[in-house]
Scaffold this motif. Structure first.
Motif, PDB file in Angstrom:
ATOM      1  N   ILE A 187       0.307  -1.379  -0.185  1.00  0.00           N
ATOM      2  CA  ILE A 187       0.203   0.239  -0.001  1.00  0.00           C
ATOM      3  C   ILE A 187       1.498   1.492   0.377  1.00  0.00           C
ATOM      4  O   ILE A 187       2.261   1.077   0.562  1.00  0.00           O
ATOM      5  N   ARG A 188       0.475   2.260  -0.170  1.00  0.00           N
ATOM      6  CA  ARG A 188       0.930   3.407  -0.286  1.00  0.00           C
ATOM      7  C   ARG A 188       1.419   4.020   1.047  1.00  0.00           C
ATOM      8  O   ARG A 188      -0.142   4.143   1.496  1.00  0.00           O
ATOM      9  N   ILE A 189       2.127   4.809   1.490  1.00  0.00           N
ATOM     10  CA  ILE A 189       2.550   5.758   2.834  1.00  0.00           C
ATOM     11  C   ILE A 189       2.766   7.029   2.126  1.00  0.00           C
ATOM     12  O   ILE A 189       3.727   7.555   2.158  1.00  0.00           O
ATOM     13  N   PRO A 190       2.090   7.798   2.602  1.00  0.00           N
ATOM     14  CA  PRO A 190       2.559   9.109   2.919  1.00  0.00           C
ATOM     15  C   PRO A 190       3.264   9.944   3.712  1.00  0.00           C
ATOM     16  O   PRO A 190       2.699   8.641   4.822  1.00  0.00           O
ATOM     17  N   GLY A 191       3.777  10.855   3.634  1.00  0.00           N
ATOM     18  CA  GLY A 191       4.034  11.784   4.879  1.00  0.00           C
ATOM     19  C   GLY A 191       5.848  11.205   4.918  1.00  0.00           C
ATOM     20  O   GLY A 191       6.208  10.036   4.694  1.00  0.00           O
ATOM     21  N   VAL A 192       6.344  11.741   5.986  1.00  0.00           N
ATOM     22  CA  VAL A 192       7.731  11.272   6.384  1.00  0.00           C
ATOM     23  C   VAL A 192       7.126  10.608   8.193  1.00  0.00           C
ATOM     24  O   VAL A 192       6.025  11.215   8.864  1.00  0.00           O
ATOM     25  N   HIS A 193       8.391   9.992   8.864  1.00  0.00           N
ATOM     26  CA  HIS A 193       7.975   9.448  10.266  1.00  0.00           C
ATOM     27  C   HIS A 193       8.847  10.851  11.027  1.00  0.00           C
ATOM     28  O   HIS A 193       8.946  11.706  10.893  1.00  0.00           O
ATOM     29  N   ARG A 194       7.180  10.545  11.998  1.00  0.00           N
ATOM     30  CA  ARG A 194       7.335  11.545  13.405  1.00  0.00           C
ATOM     31  C   ARG A 194       7.059   9.809  14.192  1.00  0.00           C
ATOM     32  O   ARG A 194       6.441  10.017  15.021  1.00  0.00           O
ATOM     33  N   SER A 195       8.539  10.608  14.868  1.00  0.00           N
ATOM     34  CA  SER A 195       9.318   9.513  15.552  1.00  0.00           C
ATOM     35  C   SER A 195       8.740   9.892  16.972  1.00  0.00           C
ATOM     36  O   SER A 195       8.919  11.665  17.805  1.00  0.00           O
ATOM     37  N   GLU A 196       8.396   9.753  17.873  1.00  0.00           N
ATOM     38  CA  GLU A 196       7.764   9.479  19.737  1.00  0.00           C
ATOM     39  C   GLU A 196       9.078   9.728  20.493  1.00  0.00           C
ATOM     40  O   GLU A 196       9.189  10.628  21.640  1.00  0.00           O
ATOM     41  N   THR A 197       9.769   9.102  20.154  1.00  0.00           N
ATOM     42  CA  THR A 197      11.125   8.752  20.618  1.00  0.00           C
ATOM     43  C   THR A 197      12.060   8.619  20.501  1.00  0.00           C
ATOM     44  O   THR A 197      12.360   8.628  19.220  1.00  0.00           O
ATOM     45  N   LYS A 198      13.527   9.243  20.509  1.00  0.00           N
ATOM     46  CA  LYS A 198      14.797   8.534  19.935  1.00  0.00           C
ATOM     47  C   LYS A 198      15.204   7.650  19.725  1.00  0.00           C
ATOM     48  O   LYS A 198      15.900   6.960  18.880  1.00  0.00           O
ATOM     49  N   GLY A 210       4.298   7.343  10.395  1.00  0.00           N
ATOM     50  CA  GLY A 210       4.442   8.319   8.800  1.00  0.00           C
ATOM     51  C   GLY A 210       5.211   7.504   8.716  1.00  0.00           C
ATOM     52  O   GLY A 210       5.951   6.094   9.096  1.00  0.00           O
ATOM     53  N   ALA A 211       5.988   7.276   7.054  1.00  0.00           N
ATOM     54  CA  ALA A 211       6.987   6.693   6.261  1.00  0.00           C
ATOM     55  C   ALA A 211       8.048   7.063   6.666  1.00  0.00           C
ATOM     56  O   ALA A 211       8.664   8.005   7.091  1.00  0.00           O
ATOM     57  N   MET A 212       8.508   5.843   6.756  1.00  0.00           N
ATOM     58  CA  MET A 212       9.735   5.475   7.670  1.00  0.00           C
ATOM     59  C   MET A 212      10.721   5.485   6.964  1.00  0.00           C
ATOM     60  O   MET A 212      11.178   5.572   5.366  1.00  0.00           O
ATOM     61  N   SER A 213      11.978   5.709   7.434  1.00  0.00           N
ATOM     62  CA  SER A 213      13.666   5.830   6.605  1.00  0.00           C
ATOM     63  C   SER A 213      13.679   5.168   6.727  1.00  0.00           C
ATOM     64  O   SER A 213      13.659   3.943   7.177  1.00  0.00           O
ATOM     65  N   LEU A 219      -4.181  10.132   8.419  1.00  0.00           N
ATOM     66  CA  LEU A 219      -3.610  11.236   9.568  1.00  0.00           C
ATOM     67  C   LEU A 219      -4.375  11.498  11.004  1.00  0.00           C
ATOM     68  O   LEU A 219      -3.681  11.631  11.507  1.00  0.00           O
ATOM     69  N   PHE A 220      -5.731  11.372  10.638  1.00  0.00           N
ATOM     70  CA  PHE A 220      -6.153  11.550  11.863  1.00  0.00           C
ATOM     71  C   PHE A 220      -5.682  11.010  13.183  1.00  0.00           C
ATOM     72  O   PHE A 220      -6.009  11.484  14.575  1.00  0.00           O
ATOM     73  N   VAL A 221      -6.690   9.370  12.965  1.00  0.00           N
ATOM     74  CA  VAL A 221      -6.150   9.021  13.799  1.00  0.00           C
ATOM     75  C   VAL A 221      -4.258   9.325  14.233  1.00  0.00           C
ATOM     76  O   VAL A 221      -4.420   8.684  15.680  1.00  0.00           O
ATOM     77  N   GLY A 222      -3.895   9.363  13.642  1.00  0.00           N
ATOM     78  CA  GLY A 222      -2.335   9.153  13.593  1.00  0.00           C
ATOM     79  C   GLY A 222      -2.375  10.247  15.117  1.00  0.00           C
ATOM     80  O   GLY A 222      -1.183  11.133  15.544  1.00  0.00           O
ATOM     81  N   PHE A 223      -3.012  11.571  14.489  1.00  0.00           N
ATOM     82  CA  PHE A 223      -2.919  12.843  15.494  1.00  0.00           C
ATOM     83  C   PHE A 223      -3.262  12.449  16.489  1.00  0.00           C
ATOM     84  O   PHE A 223      -2.778  12.704  17.840  1.00  0.00           O
ATOM     85  N   VAL A 224      -4.154  12.180  16.557  1.00  0.00           N
ATOM     86  CA  VAL A 224      -5.559  11.464  17.775  1.00  0.00           C
ATOM     87  C   VAL A 224      -4.399  10.422  18.738  1.00  0.00           C
ATOM     88  O   VAL A 224      -4.175  11.252  20.136  1.00  0.00           O
TER      89      VAL A 224
END
Length: 301
Positions: free
Chosen positions: A22-33, A155-158, A265-270
């Motif tokens: 499947i297509r994955i939009p966006g870039v990775h948004r990591s919560e931790t390091k 978001g999409a992983m590097s 996108l909405f679920v990921g934000f919440v």
């Protein structure tokens, strides 16, 4: 929705990830390091693609016929859907979070059921639940489901993040009979394996009919079908790559794709505001139940 498209045989032209994933939009948004790992994908919404994962697994004929013709009624999805859900989530919890002792106990329990899952001598499609190549296919489907759900939420992983995530995934197969050297060594190797394995996908009318029953929730009470049927079909189609849409006769438009991406996108934000321990609590509860069953000598599957 399911269409009347004709089933196709094994693919003769090399498939690409654009067709099988499947297509994955966006870039990775990591919560931790810390680099991401498979356990980070344990989330409420990870289960959104469960039906799609079953459909992917079954689209390979030896798996599809093994499930549809299985004589192990106690674990049949269409007969005991809630028990099947429990056993599947238990396996995932054990494979990802369990100790070696947990894995050994669950492997032995699964082996008891798998001994009964083999084709008759005159069967149209030959299958055997102990076939390691089929177990590898199922484990690969599970990995794809985890990776897709994680990326849809974060978001999409590097390439580096994807490699870290992948390196913690081999237990999806090795918890059963898949040998460690069978699991592709790197994330790039997995892509090669996956696209090649997808060439063996060939959903016929029997497999499509079973998947259609699954998508229409014919195994649960009618009032639950009314409430959840439309959403399940939408999520299932969204978690299937284009090639699986074709094989399973699933209609999916660009508008559907945009709606699917906007939903996540909405679920990921919440999700960013929900503590991780809450999001992963169901899996930890399932693992606790597995250990309780082991202590009390109760059946695991």
């Amino acid at each position: 929705m399911m269409t009347a498209a004709q089933p196709m045989g094994p693919y003769s032209i090399p498939l690409t990830s654009e067709q099988t994933r499947i297509r994955i939009p966006g870039v990775h948004r990591s919560e931790t390091k810390h680099p991401p790992k498979l356990s980070d994908a344990l989330d409420f919404w990870q289960f959104a693609g469960a039906a799609a994962n079953v459909a992917m697994q079954m689209s390979r004929p030896a798996v599809g016929y093994g499930v549809a013709d299985s004589k192990v009624e106690s674990g049949a999805l269409m007969v005991h859907p809630w028990k099947r859900l429990r056993t599947t989530t238990s396996y995932l919890a054990v494979a990802i979070l369990g100790t070696d002792e947990d894995k050994t106990a669950y492997r032995e329990a699964v082996n008891v059921a798998h001994r009964q899952v083999r084709s008759a001598p005159d069967a149209k499609v030959k299958y055997n639940a102990f076939d390691r190549s089929l177990q590898l296919w199922i484990a690969a489907c599970l990995y794809v489901g985890f990776e897709d759900s994680y990326q849809l939420l974060n978001g999409a992983m590097s390439p580096e993040q994807a490699e870290s995530f992948y390196q913690s995934s081999a237990t999806l197969g090795t918890t059963l009979q898949v040998a460690e050297d069978m699991w592709p060594a790197t994330r790039a190797d997995f892509d090669v394996y996956w696209n090649k394995a997808c060439e063996q996908v060939a959903a016929d009318d029997k497999i499509r009919a079973y998947v259609d029953d699954l998508l229409n929730l014919r195994m649960i009470p009618w009032f639950l079908r009314v409430i959840f049927g439309g959403l399940l079909k939408f999520l299932t189609a969204g978690f299937l790559g284009p090639y699986f849409h074709t094989q399973l006769g699933v209609d999916w438009t660009l508008t559907d794709q945009r709606r699917f991406e906007h939903l996540f996108l909405f679920v990921g934000f919440v999700n960013r505001f929900i503590p991780r321990f809450i999001r992963s609590a169901p899996t930890h509860a399932v693992l606790w139940d597995v250990r309780r069953r082991i202590r009390r000598g109760k059946p695991l599957i």
